[in-house]
Scaffold this active site. Structure first.
Site, mmCIF file in Angstrom:
data_model
loop_
_atom_site.group_PDB
_atom_site.id
_atom_site.type_symbol
_atom_site.label_atom_id
_atom_site.label_comp_id
_atom_site.label_asym_id
_atom_site.label_seq_id
_atom_site.Cartn_x
_atom_site.Cartn_y
_atom_site.Cartn_z
ATOM 1 N N SER A 263 -6.673 12.866 -13.569
ATOM 2 C CA SER A 263 -6.575 12.937 -12.107
ATOM 3 C C SER A 263 -6.318 11.551 -11.526
ATOM 4 O O SER A 263 -5.559 11.402 -10.566
ATOM 5 C CB SER A 263 -7.862 13.523 -11.525
ATOM 6 N N LYS B 223 -19.538 9.795 -4.346
ATOM 7 C CA LYS B 223 -18.223 9.374 -4.856
ATOM 8 C C LYS B 223 -17.146 9.739 -3.845
ATOM 9 O O LYS B 223 -17.056 10.901 -3.424
ATOM 10 C CB LYS B 223 -17.969 10.089 -6.194
ATOM 11 N N HIS C 223 -5.981 20.648 -16.496
ATOM 12 C CA HIS C 223 -7.048 21.584 -16.095
ATOM 13 C C HIS C 223 -6.550 23.032 -16.225
ATOM 14 O O HIS C 223 -7.268 23.894 -16.730
ATOM 15 C CB HIS C 223 -7.446 21.348 -14.627
HETATM 16 O O1 PNS Z 1 -13.988 15.860 -13.933
HETATM 17 P P1 PNS Z 1 -15.122 14.947 -14.263
HETATM 18 O O2 PNS Z 1 -15.326 13.941 -13.154
HETATM 19 O O3 PNS Z 1 -14.997 14.306 -15.605
HETATM 20 O O4 PNS Z 1 -16.456 15.872 -14.309
HETATM 21 C C1 PNS Z 1 -17.718 15.308 -14.540
HETATM 22 C C2 PNS Z 1 -18.837 16.354 -14.313
HETATM 23 C C3 PNS Z 1 -18.740 16.960 -12.934
HETATM 24 C C4 PNS Z 1 -18.725 17.441 -15.349
HETATM 25 C C5 PNS Z 1 -20.197 15.602 -14.505
HETATM 26 O O5 PNS Z 1 -20.211 14.449 -13.724
HETATM 27 C C6 PNS Z 1 -21.416 16.453 -14.147
HETATM 28 O O6 PNS Z 1 -21.703 17.419 -14.786
HETATM 29 N N1 PNS Z 1 -22.121 16.061 -13.083
HETATM 30 C C7 PNS Z 1 -23.301 16.744 -12.595
HETATM 31 C C8 PNS Z 1 -24.559 15.915 -12.830
HETATM 32 C C9 PNS Z 1 -25.172 16.212 -14.173
HETATM 33 O O7 PNS Z 1 -25.471 17.323 -14.531
HETATM 34 N N2 PNS Z 1 -25.400 15.148 -14.971
HETATM 35 C C10 PNS Z 1 -26.045 15.275 -16.262
HETATM 36 C C11 PNS Z 1 -25.082 15.325 -17.398
HETATM 37 S S1 PNS Z 1 -24.519 13.705 -17.781
#
Ligand code: PNS
Length: 172
Positions: A128, A41, A17
């Site tokens: 992570s 989660k 990151h």
């Molecule tokens: O670090 P991660 O867990 O891979 O991040 C995932 C993240 C937070 C980028 C993704 O889950 C997200 O954007 N969630 C918000 C919900 C959303 O907008 N969903 C639509 C796109 S699939």
């Protein structure tokens, strides 16, 4: 003005990151590192802890700031006036999920583009989840997380194991 959001769970924040943040901050005028507040989660670190970690990790990057969001990422990006989403890509295994997410976001917000940064080769294996697993079994995470995050992982582990001890003693 180029404003980008770098979203993630950051549970915990890794050297991968840090690398993506450092490199993407050079490409844009403002970078918002945004942690997802996902109550569905179960996370190792609380949202507040993860925000503290991000703030500490970006303190020397003048055009970066920390944020938190729940709901859709594109709604948060719009709220921030961002038209770029940054994501790091490690391996082919990331691609399908990342591609699906980028296309979904694009279909909801055509004015927002996703930019993928290829991971630095030494962070190719890093995630992570791997960090949490290694640390839970007493492994060394020096080459996976910044020193501040390592001390936070140790603090949290100690806290969780003393809470477990307390529960065992309960009712004796
Ligand atoms: O670090 P991660 O867990 O891979 O991040 C995932 C993240 C937070 C980028 C993704 O889950 C997200 O954007 N969630 C918000 C919900 C959303 O907008 N969903 C639509 C796109 S699939």
């Amino acid at each position: 003005m180029k404003v980008a959001v770098y979203p993630g769970s950051f549970d915990p924040f890794t050297l991968g990151h840090a690398d993506v943040i450092e490199r993407s901050a050079k490409l844009v005028d403002k970078l918002i590192v945004a942690v997802l507040n996902n109550s569905a989660k179960k996370s190792f670190f609380t949202l507040d802890e993860r925000l503290i970690h991000i703030k500490e990790m970006i303190k020397n990057i003048p055009n970066a700031e920390a944020g938190a969001f729940s709901g859709l990422l594109v709604d948060f990006a719009r709220l921030c006036g961002a038209n770029i989403i940054i994501r790091g890509l490690r391996a082919l295994t990331d691609f399908e999920y990342e591609f699906q997410m980028a296309l979904t976001n694009k279909s909801m917000a055509d004015e927002i583009d996703t930019i993928f940064l290829a991971t630095n080769i030494q962070h190719l294996y890093l995630s992570s989840s791997i960090v949490k697993e290694v640390v839970a079994y007493g492994g060394n995470v020096d080459n996976m997380v910044p020193p501040f995050i390592k001390s936070e992982l140790m603090r949290k582990l100690a806290l969780l194991s003393s809470a477990k001890e307390d529960n065992r003693g309960f009712g004796r």
